[in-house]
Design a protein around this motif. Structure first.
Motif, short mmCIF file in Angstrom:
data_model
loop_
_atom_site.label_atom_id
_atom_site.label_comp_id
_atom_site.label_asym_id
_atom_site.label_seq_id
_atom_site.Cartn_x
_atom_site.Cartn_y
_atom_site.Cartn_z
N GLY A 191 9.37 4.44 5.56
CA GLY A 191 9.98 4.24 4.40
C GLY A 191 9.27 4.35 2.94
O GLY A 191 8.08 4.22 3.29
N SER A 192 9.74 3.75 1.88
CA SER A 192 9.19 3.58 0.85
C SER A 192 8.68 2.21 0.48
O SER A 192 8.97 1.38 1.22
CB SER A 192 10.15 3.98 -0.54
OG SER A 192 11.31 3.03 -0.34
N VAL A 193 8.06 1.91 -0.54
CA VAL A 193 7.41 0.69 -1.17
C VAL A 193 8.70 -0.14 -1.19
O VAL A 193 8.78 -1.14 -0.99
CB VAL A 193 6.70 0.90 -2.44
CG1 VAL A 193 6.71 -0.31 -2.97
CG2 VAL A 193 5.40 1.62 -2.44
N ALA A 194 9.78 0.42 -1.88
CA ALA A 194 10.92 -0.52 -1.98
C ALA A 194 11.79 -0.71 -0.68
O ALA A 194 12.18 -1.96 -0.62
CB ALA A 194 12.36 0.29 -2.86
N ASP A 195 11.59 0.08 0.28
CA ASP A 195 12.03 -0.31 1.66
C ASP A 195 11.44 -1.31 2.13
O ASP A 195 11.91 -2.38 2.60
CB ASP A 195 11.92 1.09 2.35
CG ASP A 195 13.08 2.13 2.13
OD1 ASP A 195 14.06 1.85 1.54
OD2 ASP A 195 12.67 3.09 2.54
N ALA A 196 10.03 -1.34 2.27
CA ALA A 196 9.21 -2.50 2.69
C ALA A 196 9.49 -3.85 2.02
O ALA A 196 9.45 -4.79 2.45
CB ALA A 196 7.60 -1.73 2.41
N LEU A 197 9.58 -3.96 0.67
CA LEU A 197 9.66 -4.94 -0.08
C LEU A 197 10.99 -5.60 0.29
O LEU A 197 11.26 -6.71 0.73
CB LEU A 197 9.73 -4.73 -1.48
CG LEU A 197 9.74 -5.68 -2.60
CD1 LEU A 197 8.72 -6.80 -2.17
CD2 LEU A 197 9.91 -5.50 -4.06
N ALA A 198 11.97 -4.63 0.60
CA ALA A 198 13.49 -5.18 1.07
C ALA A 198 13.40 -5.61 2.30
O ALA A 198 13.92 -6.98 2.63
CB ALA A 198 14.36 -3.87 0.83
N THR A 244 0.70 -1.20 -0.04
CA THR A 244 0.14 -0.05 0.02
C THR A 244 0.93 1.16 -0.04
O THR A 244 1.92 1.31 0.73
CB THR A 244 -1.00 -0.09 1.24
OG1 THR A 244 -0.28 -0.04 2.32
CG2 THR A 244 -1.95 -1.16 1.27
N ALA A 245 0.40 2.01 -0.97
CA ALA A 245 1.35 3.25 -0.86
C ALA A 245 0.61 4.60 -1.03
O ALA A 245 -0.59 4.72 -1.37
CB ALA A 245 2.20 3.40 -2.17
N ARG A 246 1.23 6.00 -0.72
CA ARG A 246 0.47 7.21 -0.79
C ARG A 246 0.59 7.81 -2.16
O ARG A 246 -0.09 8.72 -2.51
CB ARG A 246 1.45 7.90 0.22
CG ARG A 246 1.12 7.68 1.53
CD ARG A 246 1.74 8.75 2.57
NE ARG A 246 1.68 8.28 3.90
CZ ARG A 246 2.57 8.51 4.75
NH1 ARG A 246 3.23 9.54 4.59
NH2 ARG A 246 2.70 7.97 5.96
N ALA A 247 1.54 7.17 -3.05
CA ALA A 247 1.66 7.58 -4.30
C ALA A 247 2.01 6.43 -5.54
O ALA A 247 2.28 5.48 -4.79
CB ALA A 247 2.71 8.72 -4.40
N ALA A 248 2.13 6.63 -6.76
CA ALA A 248 2.61 5.76 -7.63
C ALA A 248 4.08 5.37 -7.56
O ALA A 248 4.76 6.55 -7.16
CB ALA A 248 2.24 5.94 -9.08
N GLY A 249 4.52 4.43 -7.72
CA GLY A 249 5.87 3.88 -7.84
C GLY A 249 6.71 3.44 -6.67
O GLY A 249 5.84 3.45 -5.47
N THR A 250 7.75 2.74 -6.66
CA THR A 250 8.48 2.16 -5.61
C THR A 250 8.96 2.84 -4.71
O THR A 250 9.64 2.63 -3.58
CB THR A 250 9.47 0.97 -5.99
OG1 THR A 250 10.19 1.58 -7.10
CG2 THR A 250 8.63 -0.22 -6.92
#
Length: 113
Positions: A93-100, A6-12
């Motif tokens: 953090g970011s989507v990428a941080d959560a995925l990591a 889930t994110a506040r905007a588009a993109g990782t």
């Protein structure tokens, strides 16, 4: 495998949104190819019953895993019925941080029922 964050905007690079059903965006990442797709949540302004409908949206995109901050009871039941495993990310953090963090195995599963 498809992971939805889930994110506040588009993109990782977007910040993770803590709410599931009211998240402005769902970012779907294919962990095998690294490709991502951002989908604007059409349910953000909807009245009631959002969680189960958001869970259906995840199923339509083939998500096997959800990373978010919190999940309501109705959404939790819908996710479980759809075979989606949910994990909590409480960081800023970011989507990428959560995925990591998910990939590293440091996220806690959300008890869905």
């Amino acid at each position: 495998m498809i992971v939805c964050i889930t994110a506040r905007a588009a993109g990782t690079d977007a910040p993770v949104e803590q709410r599931f059903g009211r998240a402005p965006y769902f970012v779907f990442v294919d962990t095998e190819t690294g490709k991502s797709e951002s989908v604007e949540n059409p349910l953000v302004g909807a009245a009631g019953g959002i969680g189960p409908r958001a869970a259906q949206l995840l199923a339509e995109h083939g998500a096997a895993v959800l990373i978010t901050g919190q999940v309501g009871g109705n959404a939790a039941r819908a996710l479980e019925a759809g075979g989606v495993k949910a994990y909590t990310y409480r960081g800023s953090g970011s989507v990428a941080d959560a995925l990591a963090e998910y990939t590293a195995g440091t996220l806690q599963p959300i008890s869905l029922v």
